[in-house]
Design an enzyme around this catalytic site. Sequence first.
Site, mmCIF file in Angstrom:
data_model
loop_
_atom_site.group_PDB
_atom_site.id
_atom_site.type_symbol
_atom_site.label_atom_id
_atom_site.label_comp_id
_atom_site.label_asym_id
_atom_site.label_seq_id
_atom_site.Cartn_x
_atom_site.Cartn_y
_atom_site.Cartn_z
ATOM 1 N N ARG A 1 0.830 -1.203 0.000
ATOM 2 C CA ARG A 1 0.000 0.000 0.000
ATOM 3 C C ARG A 1 0.866 1.256 0.000
ATOM 4 O O ARG A 1 0.530 2.254 -0.654
ATOM 5 C CB ARG A 1 -0.943 -0.001 1.202
ATOM 6 N N LYS B 1 -2.601 7.129 1.248
ATOM 7 C CA LYS B 1 -2.430 7.367 2.684
ATOM 8 C C LYS B 1 -1.352 8.437 2.843
ATOM 9 O O LYS B 1 -0.176 8.146 3.055
ATOM 10 C CB LYS B 1 -2.064 6.070 3.406
ATOM 11 N N GLU C 1 -16.176 6.913 6.451
ATOM 12 C CA GLU C 1 -15.378 6.207 7.450
ATOM 13 C C GLU C 1 -15.411 7.040 8.723
ATOM 14 O O GLU C 1 -16.075 8.077 8.790
ATOM 15 C CB GLU C 1 -13.939 6.010 6.962
#
Length: 288
Positions: free
Chosen positions: A50, A149, A182
Amino acid sequence: MKIYLDGKFVDEAEAKISVFDHGLLYGDGVFEGIRLYGGNVFRLEEHLERLEYSAKAILLKLPLSRADLSAATCETCRQNGLKDAYIRLVVTRGVGDLGLAPWLCPKPSLFIIASKISLYPQEYYDNGLAIVTVPTRRINPAALPPTIKSLNYMNNILGKIEAKQFGALEAIMLNDQGYVAECTADNVFLVHKGEIITPSASQGALKGITRGTIFDIAKELGVPMREANVTRYDIWCADESFLTGSGAEVIPVVKLDGREIGTGKPGPITQQVLASFRRRVLVEGTRI
C-alpha cells in the site's frame, strides 16, 4: 528510543528533519501505521504494498526497495527491544524550496518509529464506544483519493476536533452525498440480519489493512459480507457495529448519535470477529 532515519539509527533526540522538508511544509508524503504482535509484524507485505501504491500515485520515488523497507522495519523493532508495538513508517518528499513544486525536492526522507500506542482504554473494547456524526465531510475521492495514505490529515483532524467537542472519542464522517465514508481514524462496519456491511473505497473509505482482514475473517466464519452505500440510518438500525484500524484494531460501537445500536452491547458477530482477529495477528506477517 532508536529511530531509523535515512539509513541510520539515531537517538530520539537526534531524529530531526529540515524545516524545508515538504512533508512538514505541505503534508507532501506518505505513511503506514503497522502493528507488531508478539514479535510478528502483522501483514507487513500488505502495508508495504500500500505504501508503494500511495507513493506511485503522488509520483514519489521510495528510497528503498520493499525488501529493504521490510528489513529496516524489523530492525527498528529489534533495536528497541520490542515484541509488541505500533510502527510508523513515513516517507516525505524531502527538502525543497518554499514553492509547491515536488520536482525541486531531489531526495525523499524516510524514517521509522516503533513505540507504543493506545487509542482507546480497554473498557471500550469490553463495553463498546459511543460515537457521533460530525459536520465536516470527507474529502471527495475525485479531489483526493482516500486510497492515498498521505501525510495531509487535516480533514480527519477537523473531524476528530468536532468529535471531542461533542464528547466522543471517535466520529463518523459522511461524504458529500451524505453517505457514510469512514470514521476519523478507522473504517466502519455494521452487522444487519447476520450480514457484515462496510462502505466502499469509492465512498471515501481508506482501503485499510485491518479492513481487508475482516473480509478474510468473515469468510472464515461463514458470515456474508459486502460493500454498500451506508447511511447513518443503517447504523442506527443495525444489530451491531464495530470499527477497525491498525491503531484501533477491532473495537465495538454500541451507540451512534445517542441511539443504541442493537442491544447497546457488543454483539456476537463482533465478538467472533475480534476473537479471530486476535488469533490472526500472532501468525500472519513477518517475524522480526
